[in-house]
Design a protein around this motif. Structure first.
Motif, mmCIF file in Angstrom:
data_model
loop_
_atom_site.group_PDB
_atom_site.id
_atom_site.type_symbol
_atom_site.label_atom_id
_atom_site.label_comp_id
_atom_site.label_asym_id
_atom_site.label_seq_id
_atom_site.Cartn_x
_atom_site.Cartn_y
_atom_site.Cartn_z
ATOM 1 N N MET A 136 78.070 16.616 -38.140
ATOM 2 C CA MET A 136 79.485 17.010 -37.250
ATOM 3 C C MET A 136 78.940 17.633 -35.892
ATOM 4 N N ASN A 137 79.917 17.381 -35.050
ATOM 5 C CA ASN A 137 79.356 17.913 -33.547
ATOM 6 C C ASN A 137 80.166 18.991 -33.482
ATOM 7 N N ILE A 138 79.715 20.012 -33.744
ATOM 8 C CA ILE A 138 80.231 21.597 -33.427
ATOM 9 C C ILE A 138 80.479 21.924 -31.930
ATOM 10 N N GLU A 139 79.790 21.603 -31.021
ATOM 11 C CA GLU A 139 79.992 21.759 -29.875
ATOM 12 C C GLU A 139 81.504 21.202 -29.196
ATOM 13 N N LYS A 140 81.529 19.752 -29.648
ATOM 14 C CA LYS A 140 82.833 19.134 -29.458
ATOM 15 C C LYS A 140 83.960 19.602 -30.153
ATOM 16 N N ILE A 141 83.886 20.050 -31.382
ATOM 17 C CA ILE A 141 85.056 20.757 -32.006
ATOM 18 C C ILE A 141 85.502 21.856 -31.477
ATOM 19 N N LEU A 142 84.426 22.721 -30.940
ATOM 20 C CA LEU A 142 84.716 24.145 -30.399
ATOM 21 C C LEU A 142 85.415 23.869 -29.024
ATOM 22 N N GLN A 143 85.037 22.763 -28.290
ATOM 23 C CA GLN A 143 85.597 22.454 -26.914
ATOM 24 C C GLN A 143 86.918 21.976 -26.968
ATOM 25 N N GLU A 144 87.399 21.272 -28.150
ATOM 26 C CA GLU A 144 88.461 20.787 -28.384
ATOM 27 C C GLU A 144 89.560 21.692 -28.920
ATOM 28 N N GLU A 145 88.950 22.572 -29.811
ATOM 29 C CA GLU A 145 90.069 23.620 -30.624
ATOM 30 C C GLU A 145 90.490 24.942 -29.489
ATOM 31 N N LEU A 146 89.395 25.386 -28.615
ATOM 32 C CA LEU A 146 89.818 26.180 -27.795
ATOM 33 C C LEU A 146 89.936 25.958 -26.506
ATOM 34 N N ASN A 147 89.936 24.519 -26.072
ATOM 35 C CA ASN A 147 90.321 23.978 -24.988
ATOM 36 C C ASN A 147 89.420 24.496 -23.621
ATOM 37 N N LEU A 148 88.021 24.311 -24.001
ATOM 38 C CA LEU A 148 87.010 24.785 -23.283
ATOM 39 C C LEU A 148 86.372 23.558 -22.696
ATOM 40 N N LYS A 149 85.560 23.642 -21.531
ATOM 41 C CA LYS A 149 84.566 22.606 -21.074
ATOM 42 C C LYS A 149 83.452 22.604 -21.687
ATOM 43 N N GLU A 150 82.706 21.452 -21.559
ATOM 44 C CA GLU A 150 81.356 21.337 -22.301
ATOM 45 C C GLU A 150 80.205 22.391 -21.764
ATOM 46 N N PHE A 151 80.364 22.632 -20.646
ATOM 47 C CA PHE A 151 79.269 23.678 -20.206
ATOM 48 C C PHE A 151 79.723 25.213 -20.546
ATOM 49 N N GLN A 152 80.869 25.331 -20.996
ATOM 50 C CA GLN A 152 81.221 26.695 -21.381
ATOM 51 C C GLN A 152 80.629 26.909 -22.767
ATOM 52 N N VAL A 153 80.981 25.746 -23.790
ATOM 53 C CA VAL A 153 80.681 25.882 -24.965
ATOM 54 C C VAL A 153 79.064 25.868 -24.923
ATOM 55 N N VAL A 154 78.305 25.052 -24.339
ATOM 56 C CA VAL A 154 76.999 25.059 -24.550
ATOM 57 C C VAL A 154 76.288 26.309 -24.081
ATOM 58 N N ASN A 155 76.668 26.922 -23.047
ATOM 59 C CA ASN A 155 76.085 28.070 -22.404
ATOM 60 C C ASN A 155 76.440 29.244 -23.472
ATOM 61 N N THR A 156 77.720 29.170 -23.924
ATOM 62 C CA THR A 156 77.797 30.500 -24.845
ATOM 63 C C THR A 156 77.327 30.340 -25.966
ATOM 64 N N ILE A 157 76.947 29.341 -26.700
ATOM 65 C CA ILE A 157 76.503 29.175 -28.034
ATOM 66 C C ILE A 157 74.793 29.794 -27.551
ATOM 67 N N LYS A 158 74.367 29.057 -26.611
ATOM 68 C CA LYS A 158 72.960 29.481 -26.249
ATOM 69 C C LYS A 158 72.889 31.179 -26.052
ATOM 70 N N LEU A 159 73.948 31.720 -25.430
ATOM 71 C CA LEU A 159 73.776 33.120 -25.075
ATOM 72 C C LEU A 159 73.797 33.819 -26.438
ATOM 73 N N ILE A 160 74.651 33.520 -27.203
ATOM 74 C CA ILE A 160 74.919 34.048 -28.604
ATOM 75 C C ILE A 160 73.583 33.826 -29.473
ATOM 76 N N ASP A 161 73.095 32.792 -29.448
ATOM 77 C CA ASP A 161 71.809 32.471 -29.912
ATOM 78 C C ASP A 161 70.602 33.218 -29.547
ATOM 79 N N ASP A 162 70.765 33.521 -28.311
ATOM 80 C CA ASP A 162 69.599 34.448 -27.419
ATOM 81 C C ASP A 162 69.683 35.903 -27.914
ATOM 82 N N GLY A 163 70.810 36.093 -28.733
ATOM 83 C CA GLY A 163 70.708 37.665 -28.983
ATOM 84 C C GLY A 163 71.636 38.395 -28.160
ATOM 85 N N ASN A 164 72.434 37.857 -27.347
ATOM 86 C CA ASN A 164 73.321 38.852 -26.311
ATOM 87 C C ASN A 164 74.453 39.256 -27.171
ATOM 88 N N THR A 165 75.049 40.374 -26.896
ATOM 89 C CA THR A 165 76.236 40.831 -27.214
ATOM 90 C C THR A 165 77.213 40.200 -26.676
#
Length: 714
Positions: A1-30
């Motif tokens: 399953m493509n989690i990034e695509k699902i988040l993009q569609e459900e929250l009406n976001l652009k691809e860069f927003q999803v990719v960057n936000t996941i990376k920021l969260i995974d890097d331990g940022n609050t």
């Protein structure tokens, strides 16, 4: 399953927003750090959206992991087909995955498993697939006294139990029934006690599942738990049975079909319906819990972000009856000056003696405001205080303060650390006084679930409640900023990136070395490494730092950009310190924000934030919120007349309306239908806790002590 695509569609976001936000969260940022200092990467997502993103990301990752587990488990059994693979791939919820896995799960002993042990599974499959014409004749082959099958009827009965279980575990059928239930099902409640209660409206009640409001679901649940109600789900049984028959009945009016019909009815009534009923009620309850938690969180946020009352000596008044009212006077900085216990209420009624004590304290310390807790004996105490104010020359006002959690704080280890020589019973009055002076700094000392106002918060999932509320407090603290040299460790531990142990180390550093002279000095604190510094520095303020940017929300990583901006616009750091950044908006407009952004090599959102911060160093965003109402006299319900227009403070917002303090003993209710001439779905779109509103009295019930209010046409 493509989690990034699902988040993009459900929250009406652009691809860069999803990719960057996941990376920021995974890097331990609050979340507060991402929301405030990584706006270019997230496309300016708010902390609210980021919290939703974070929760959904975790759910989808759990769903993906569960899909992989189920595929592996079924494959290990040697039963993984292409159809199952497709079904699991298409599943959008964990529940759908569990439905597919249900037939393969290791089972407790059921009627069907017992029948299988007796060797009746092939008979069941033959019947279900119409491979036999005469069931009774075929069943004789399965008579086996050693296995406990003593007759053809016993063989048939066991086979039908197996068929019933097969049908009950059909994921497609369960999906159809679930859809019908959610669209056409009813929740029905009946009273089981012949007595008056708060649940009377539900003694004979039914409503469509799809329209039942969260607060009514929670009310019915509580009524059932307290044994006032019997609650059930009612579904269109005949319609559902026809749907099941349309899949499994292939030859109308045949003998085999008669047996399959019998299994279908048994499967539905004994296995499917009870399971679907539990599932639906659990889902409704879960959604109602989420709504209640959201309401509670929103109310707490408004409570935390109420404007501080600065430069006032405050008397905290913790009301009570028999044990006496506890009094604490604190100076303008919240330092405890004096305490007392008085007995103006029942049973002692020592009005004169109590007045004498308070007048002495007011005159001795120059008390400006009396903060009265809103708990037991609050209104009797208010009447006493209002009478007292009339008898003194000094101008003193009073206010009713939400005292939720004051008793919890009083008995806490933190309260013992702060006031080791003060009696536990008096600490609540200190908290009441301080929460008027700085609601945020005082309320963070108490577990969030004890300080808020909402609906049915004690009934909800407490783990989830704590998760959400801690996020609300974290966002609130970081949106305001924290004075590094005066904050308690209980406040510091909510700052982005700071743990409880690091918060204590910061306080210890202050005690041993002295006040921080700069943000850079934070790096000397034990266990506060570079990563933590990046997360927390921008949210900590130092009012007397040599670098005035340390008293703003400008992050140290942007100091160079800020200096270049000041130079470009012909300002100095001293101008920032002296609040002499005049005409900056005109200068920025003249150059153009886009041009400035390119020249300084900084994103526009960050540049705008920097400009706003240097305009008002040390700015407290709470000061822009509505100021509390101070009173000098008291109203009784008998003084209220229909048509009166009053000013009040919103104390609680729930799904059906808002409770407003208009100065009488009980808060009046503005039902959501009385909030606007337009339809109001969510009262939180109209009012928030702490709002000052004008209301008109539209109904008075003296017996029940209830007042109905309206905000229309004022």
């Amino acid at each position: 399953m493509n989690i990034e695509k699902i988040l993009q569609e459900e929250l009406n976001l652009k691809e860069f927003q999803v990719v960057n936000t996941i990376k920021l969260i995974d890097d331990g940022n609050t979340i507060p750090f991402i929301a405030r200092y990584r706006k270019e990467m997230t496309g300016n997502m708010s902390d609210v959206i980021l919290r939703e993103f974070y929760d959904r990301l975790n759910y989808l990752r759990n769903l993906k992991n569960r899909k992989e587990d189920v595929l592996r488990l079924i494959d290990e059994m040697g039963k993984l087909s292409d159809e199952i693979k497709i079904g699991i791939k298409k599943a959008k919820t964990i529940q759908e995955v569990e439905d597919i896995y249900a037939p393969f799960k290791p089972k407790k002993r059921t009627r069907a498993t017992i029948a299988k042990e007796k060797g009746l599974e092939s008979l069941a499959i033959d019947i279900l697939n119409y491979r036999i014409k005469d069931v009774k004749i075929d069943a004789r082959r399965y008579i086996n006294e050693e296995k406990g099958v003593n007759s053809e009827d016993e063989a048939i009965k066991g086979a039908l139990d197996i068929i019933a279980e097969i049908i009950s575990e059909d994921a497609h059928i369960r999906k159809i029934i679930r859809r019908i239930a959610l669209n056409e099902g009813l929740i029905i409640s009946r009273g089981v006690k012949d007595e008056k209660s708060v649940y009377e409206m539900y003694y004979s009640y039914s409503e469509n599942i799809k329209t039942m409001a969260p607060h009514r679901i929670l009310a019915v649940n509580r009524g059932e738990k307290e044994k006032y109600l019997k609650v059930k789900i009612e579904l269109p049984d005949e319609n559902i049975l026809e749907k099941i028959k349309s899949k499994y009945i292939k030859e109308a009016n045949s003998e085999v079909s008669r047996y399959i019909e019998e299994s279908i009815e048994d499967a539905y009534k004994r296995l499917i319906f009870p399971s679907i009923e539990r599932e639906i009620r659990n889902n409704l309850t879960e959604k109602a819990h989420e709504r209640a938690i959201k309401v509670f969180g929103e109310n707490i946020k408004k409570l935390l972000l109420q404007p501080p009352v600065k430069d006032s000596v405050v008397m905290g008044f913790d009301p009570a009856y028999r044990t006496g009212c506890k009094i604490a006077v604190v100076d303008k900085n919240g330092k405890l000056l004096d305490t007392a216990t008085i007995y103006p209420t029942e049973p002692q009624n020592d009005i004169q003696g109590s007045k004498k004590v308070l007048i002495e304290l007011i005159n001795k310390y120059g008390v400006d405001i009396i903060a009265i807790g809103n708990g037991t004996a609050s209104r009797e105490s208010e009447i006493f205080v209002a009478s007292l104010i009339k008898e003194i020359d000094k101008e003193v006002k009073y206010i009713i303060v939400n005292e939720a959690g004051a008793s919890v704080y009083s008995a806490s280890s933190l309260a013992n650390e702060e006031h080791p020589n003060v009696n536990v019973s008096l600490r609540g009055a200190i908290s009441i006084a301080r929460r008027l002076q700085d609601p945020l700094a005082e309320l963070v000392k108490i577990e969030p679930k004890h300080i808020g106002v909402g609906q049915y918060q004690h009934d909800v999932n407490q783990k989830r409640l704590s998760e959400v509320l801690n996020g609300v407090v974290e966002d609130s603290v970081n949106s305001v900023g924290v004075d590094l040299n005066s904050a308690s460790y209980s406040l510091l531990e909510y700052v982005s990136g700071i743990s409880k142990s690091i918060a204590k180390n910061i306080v210890l550093y202050r005690e041993e070395i002295g006040n921080f002279k700069s943000r850079e000095e934070l790096k000397k604190v034990k266990r506060l490494g570079p990563a933590t510094f990046v997360q927390c520095a921008g949210f900590l303020r130092i009012s007397d730092s040599q670098n005035p940017l340390d008293n703003t929300g400008v992050h140290p990583e942007s100091y160079d950009v800020c200096r270049k901006l000041l130079e470009k616009l012909e300002y100095t750091l001293n101008d920032v310190k002296c609040r002499n950044i005049k005409d900056i908006d005109d200068k920025v407009k003249e150059i153009g924000i886009d041009n400035l952004s390119k020249e300084l090599n900084v994103g526009i959102p960050t540049l705008i934030d920097i400009i706003n911060e240097i305009k008002k160093p040390g700015r407290d965003p709470r000061e822009e919120n509505m100021k509390p109402i101070f009173r000098s006299d008291v109203l009784k319900i008998e003084d209220i007349k229909e048509g009166m227009i009053l000013k009040g403070t919103v104390r609680n917002v729930v799904d059906f309306g808002a409770f407003v303090d208009i100065g009488i003993k009980n808060d009046g209710l503005v039902h959501k239908s009385q909030m606007s001439d337009k339809f109001v779905k969510d009262p939180m779109e109209i009012v928030s806790v702490g709002d000052i509103v004008d209301v008109v009295v539209i109904g008075i019930d003296i017996e029940k002590k209830k007042v109905s209010l309206s905000m229309k046409g004022i």
